[in-house]
Design a protein around this motif. Structure first.
Motif, mmCIF file in Angstrom:
data_model
loop_
_atom_site.group_PDB
_atom_site.id
_atom_site.type_symbol
_atom_site.label_atom_id
_atom_site.label_comp_id
_atom_site.label_asym_id
_atom_site.label_seq_id
_atom_site.Cartn_x
_atom_site.Cartn_y
_atom_site.Cartn_z
ATOM 1 N N ALA A 284 13.227 -2.112 -6.748
ATOM 2 C CA ALA A 284 12.264 -1.289 -7.477
ATOM 3 C C ALA A 284 12.490 0.180 -7.154
ATOM 4 C CB ALA A 284 10.838 -1.699 -7.127
ATOM 5 N N ASP A 285 11.859 1.062 -7.942
ATOM 6 C CA ASP A 285 11.972 2.499 -7.684
ATOM 7 C C ASP A 285 11.129 2.913 -6.482
ATOM 8 O OD1 ASP A 285 13.522 3.418 -10.174
ATOM 9 O OD2 ASP A 285 11.893 2.216 -11.018
ATOM 10 N N ASP A 286 10.013 2.211 -6.268
ATOM 11 C CA ASP A 286 9.160 2.491 -5.114
ATOM 12 C C ASP A 286 8.604 1.162 -4.608
ATOM 13 O OD1 ASP A 286 7.867 4.707 -3.483
ATOM 14 O OD2 ASP A 286 6.110 3.536 -4.056
ATOM 15 N N LEU A 287 8.895 0.873 -3.357
ATOM 16 C CA LEU A 287 8.502 -0.402 -2.760
ATOM 17 C C LEU A 287 7.535 -0.128 -1.619
ATOM 18 C CD1 LEU A 287 9.460 -3.459 -3.092
ATOM 19 C CD2 LEU A 287 10.835 -3.025 -1.043
ATOM 20 N N TYR A 288 6.377 -0.799 -1.628
ATOM 21 C CA TYR A 288 5.442 -0.652 -0.507
ATOM 22 C C TYR A 288 5.268 -2.006 0.160
ATOM 23 C CZ TYR A 288 1.802 1.317 2.396
ATOM 24 O OH TYR A 288 1.088 1.768 3.485
ATOM 25 N N VAL A 289 5.582 -2.037 1.457
ATOM 26 C CA VAL A 289 5.451 -3.260 2.255
ATOM 27 C C VAL A 289 4.113 -3.210 2.975
ATOM 28 C CG1 VAL A 289 6.442 -4.639 4.113
ATOM 29 C CG2 VAL A 289 7.941 -3.373 2.549
ATOM 30 N N CYS A 290 3.185 -4.056 2.562
ATOM 31 C CA CYS A 290 1.829 -3.986 3.114
ATOM 32 C C CYS A 290 1.573 -5.146 4.086
ATOM 33 C CB CYS A 290 0.785 -3.977 1.992
ATOM 34 S SG CYS A 290 0.789 -5.448 0.976
ATOM 35 N N GLY A 291 2.364 -5.225 5.129
ATOM 36 C CA GLY A 291 2.121 -6.229 6.146
ATOM 37 C C GLY A 291 2.892 -7.513 5.914
ATOM 38 N N ARG A 292 2.417 -8.578 6.565
ATOM 39 C CA ARG A 292 3.107 -9.858 6.551
ATOM 40 C C ARG A 292 2.268 -10.917 5.841
ATOM 41 N NH1 ARG A 292 3.531 -7.381 11.194
ATOM 42 N NH2 ARG A 292 1.758 -8.453 12.152
ATOM 43 N N ARG A 293 2.900 -11.644 4.960
ATOM 44 C CA ARG A 293 2.213 -12.718 4.247
ATOM 45 C C ARG A 293 1.698 -13.777 5.221
ATOM 46 N NH1 ARG A 293 1.811 -14.647 -0.844
ATOM 47 N NH2 ARG A 293 2.886 -12.808 -1.595
ATOM 48 N N SER A 294 2.400 -13.958 6.324
ATOM 49 C CA SER A 294 1.998 -14.947 7.319
ATOM 50 C C SER A 294 0.789 -14.489 8.131
ATOM 51 C CB SER A 294 3.158 -15.242 8.267
ATOM 52 O OG SER A 294 3.595 -14.042 8.905
ATOM 53 N N GLN A 295 0.455 -13.211 8.043
ATOM 54 C CA GLN A 295 -0.725 -12.656 8.732
ATOM 55 C C GLN A 295 -1.463 -11.766 7.737
ATOM 56 O OE1 GLN A 295 1.828 -11.276 12.271
ATOM 57 N NE2 GLN A 295 -0.136 -11.730 13.235
ATOM 58 N N LEU A 296 -2.365 -12.365 6.968
ATOM 59 C CA LEU A 296 -3.006 -11.637 5.882
ATOM 60 C C LEU A 296 -3.864 -10.472 6.366
ATOM 61 C CD1 LEU A 296 -3.998 -14.505 3.421
ATOM 62 C CD2 LEU A 296 -2.073 -12.915 3.280
ATOM 63 N N GLU A 297 -4.278 -10.488 7.634
ATOM 64 C CA GLU A 297 -5.041 -9.350 8.165
ATOM 65 C C GLU A 297 -4.220 -8.067 8.092
ATOM 66 O OE1 GLU A 297 -4.609 -12.229 9.676
ATOM 67 O OE2 GLU A 297 -6.630 -13.110 9.743
ATOM 68 N N THR A 298 -2.905 -8.180 8.248
ATOM 69 C CA THR A 298 -2.054 -6.986 8.173
ATOM 70 C C THR A 298 -1.960 -6.468 6.748
ATOM 71 O OG1 THR A 298 -0.010 -8.286 7.876
ATOM 72 C CG2 THR A 298 -0.695 -7.816 10.131
ATOM 73 N N VAL A 299 -2.048 -7.369 5.772
ATOM 74 C CA VAL A 299 -2.060 -6.951 4.372
ATOM 75 C C VAL A 299 -3.359 -6.226 4.055
ATOM 76 C CG1 VAL A 299 -1.979 -7.743 1.974
ATOM 77 C CG2 VAL A 299 -0.528 -8.842 3.697
ATOM 78 N N ALA A 300 -4.480 -6.797 4.500
ATOM 79 C CA ALA A 300 -5.785 -6.183 4.237
ATOM 80 C C ALA A 300 -5.864 -4.778 4.805
ATOM 81 C CB ALA A 300 -6.897 -7.058 4.825
ATOM 82 N N SER A 301 -5.288 -4.582 5.985
ATOM 83 C CA SER A 301 -5.422 -3.285 6.652
ATOM 84 C C SER A 301 -4.656 -2.170 5.950
ATOM 85 C CB SER A 301 -4.950 -3.392 8.108
ATOM 86 O OG SER A 301 -3.556 -3.611 8.170
ATOM 87 N N SER A 302 -3.710 -2.532 5.068
ATOM 88 C CA SER A 302 -2.895 -1.485 4.442
ATOM 89 C C SER A 302 -2.935 -1.498 2.920
ATOM 90 C CB SER A 302 -1.440 -1.601 4.912
ATOM 91 O OG SER A 302 -0.901 -2.867 4.589
ATOM 92 N N ILE A 303 -3.783 -2.334 2.325
ATOM 93 C CA ILE A 303 -3.765 -2.488 0.873
ATOM 94 C C ILE A 303 -4.149 -1.199 0.150
ATOM 95 C CG2 ILE A 303 -6.132 -3.328 0.517
ATOM 96 C CD1 ILE A 303 -3.046 -4.947 -1.022
ATOM 97 N N TYR A 304 -5.148 -0.470 0.668
ATOM 98 C CA TYR A 304 -5.573 0.765 0.000
ATOM 99 C C TYR A 304 -4.556 1.883 0.195
ATOM 100 C CZ TYR A 304 -10.169 -1.357 -0.723
ATOM 101 O OH TYR A 304 -11.197 -2.181 -1.109
ATOM 102 N N ALA A 305 -3.944 1.944 1.377
ATOM 103 C CA ALA A 305 -2.889 2.933 1.594
ATOM 104 C C ALA A 305 -1.729 2.677 0.642
ATOM 105 C CB ALA A 305 -2.410 2.879 3.045
ATOM 106 N N ALA A 306 -1.452 1.408 0.367
ATOM 107 C CA ALA A 306 -0.386 1.063 -0.576
ATOM 108 C C ALA A 306 -0.697 1.590 -1.964
ATOM 109 C CB ALA A 306 -0.206 -0.453 -0.614
ATOM 110 N N LEU A 307 -1.909 1.342 -2.440
ATOM 111 C CA LEU A 307 -2.276 1.782 -3.789
ATOM 112 C C LEU A 307 -2.230 3.303 -3.904
ATOM 113 C CD1 LEU A 307 -5.213 -0.708 -4.505
ATOM 114 C CD2 LEU A 307 -2.835 -0.852 -5.285
ATOM 115 N N ARG A 308 -2.642 3.993 -2.846
ATOM 116 C CA ARG A 308 -2.581 5.462 -2.868
ATOM 117 C C ARG A 308 -1.129 5.960 -2.835
ATOM 118 N NH1 ARG A 308 -7.035 8.749 -1.738
ATOM 119 N NH2 ARG A 308 -9.004 7.588 -1.753
ATOM 120 N N SER A 309 -0.255 5.229 -2.159
ATOM 121 C CA SER A 309 1.136 5.683 -2.055
ATOM 122 C C SER A 309 1.818 5.683 -3.421
ATOM 123 C CB SER A 309 1.915 4.784 -1.088
ATOM 124 O OG SER A 309 2.261 3.553 -1.698
#
Length: 346
Positions: A284-309
């Protein structure tokens, strides 16, 4: 308006030694609005007993005033000042999850809070945040503080003080910078005025965790049916949305990559929201990695930062993977669906 900016180290032992917090508390007592960190997202605080303060919150956010606001307190003892009755279920939940990312809906004593805080309802959502800066600030004010997320209405919620500054600089009295938040999605909202508790908004405390201590917990039908009217603060309108259209993709990695290539051939700049497990697959032109699928807490902690990026990257379209609707994944999918306007490609 000049917005004051205070940096406070949340790891220090004696927060009361910080004059910055005293200045912020003074402004709150004067019915100004101040953004501060909680363990979920940054909140935009104002005196919940003052029409003037609550009007300033709505004006700064550009938020419709028919949305009730969640009230934040520093001590459980404050509840008796403006709550009529605390059911046993609510007491159990407070014992297990306060301070923490849980908002409890209770009936309140008429005349003890601004009707603009409750949007004219006879119930109020209350929580005690699990963040030393927030608790210290709340205690110094001695007030119940109404505090929705500290962003312009409709935009992704802020998990860093810089996000607040991007949205509200010049619109509010001050910003308390206590560093990045932890949970990353807003509190779970539970209605305890009913015989069986009802989750009105999924968040940092999961349905499974709630049921482990109080038994059966229901889900508000509006969480699954868009035709139902949601009852929770902050759930009535489109929220969390980046500038570019966002689509959730219920499909394989190969199908997502095919969508990326189709849009790129049309000359569009494509963003993708993914996880560590899949990051090497997409071109992709811009890829945001928002944590680990195996640990959804890491996804939750960065989901809004991802959308802003994606806004900063100025992409034309965004594709996101979907996540399991269990545990904190329920909150993640709720926020992503709201951000996408329920646009999903299957």
């Amino acid at each position: 308006m000049r917005t004051k900016y205070w940096i406070v180290d949340k790891n220090v032992d004696k927060l009361e030694n910080f004059p910055q917090l005293q200045e912020a508390a003074d402004l709150l007592r004067k019915n100004e609005v101040v953004a501060f960190p909680t363990e979920t997202v940054y909140g935009l605080g104002g005196n919940a007993q003052s029409d003037e303060a609550v009007e300033k919150i709505f004006a700064a956010k550009g938020r419709p005033s028919d949305n009730p606001l969640i009230v934040h307190i520093a001590k459980k003892e404050q509840l008796t000042d403006f709550v009529d009755h605390i059911p046993q279920t609510a007491n159990i939940l407070m014992e297990h999850f306060w301070p923490g990312p849980l908002t409890i809906i209770l009936t309140y004593k008429e005349g003890t809070l601004s009707q603009k805080t409750t949007a004219g309802l006879m119930t109020v959502g209350i929580r005690m945040p699990d963040h030393p800066v927030a608790l210290n600030l709340l205690e110094q004010t001695g007030l119940p503080i109404a505090a929705p997320s500290a962003n312009r209405s409709g935009k992704p919620s802020p998990t860093m003080a810089q996000h607040v500054k991007e949205d509200l600089d010049g619109r509010i009295a001050g910003i308390v910078d206590g560093g990045p938040t932890g949970v990353g999605v807003e509190s779970t909202v539970v209605d305890c005025t009913t015989e069986v508790p009802v989750i009105l908004r999924p968040g940092g405390v999961t349905k499974e965790q709630l049921e482990a201590v109080v038994g059966e917990v229901l889900l508000d039908p509006a969480l699954k049916d868009q035709k139902e009217t949601p009852k929770s603060p902050g759930m009535k309108y489109r929220h969390y949305a980046p500038d570019a259209p966002l689509y959730l993709v219920d499909g394989t990695k190969e199908q997502i990559q095919a969508l990326i290539e189709e849009r790129q051939q049309e000359g569009l700049k494509v963003g993708v929201l993914t996880t560590e497990e899949n990051q090497h697959f997409y071109k992709a032109d811009d890829l945001y990695v928002c944590g680990r699928r195996s640990q959804l807490e890491t996804v939750a902690s960065s989901i809004y930062a991802a959308l802003r990026s994606f806004d900063r990257a100025q992409v034309d379209i965004i594709y996101s993977e979907i996540f399991p609707n269990t545990g904190v994944g329920n909150a993640i999918m709720n926020r992503l669906l709201k951000a996408a306007g329920h646009k999903m490609i299957k």
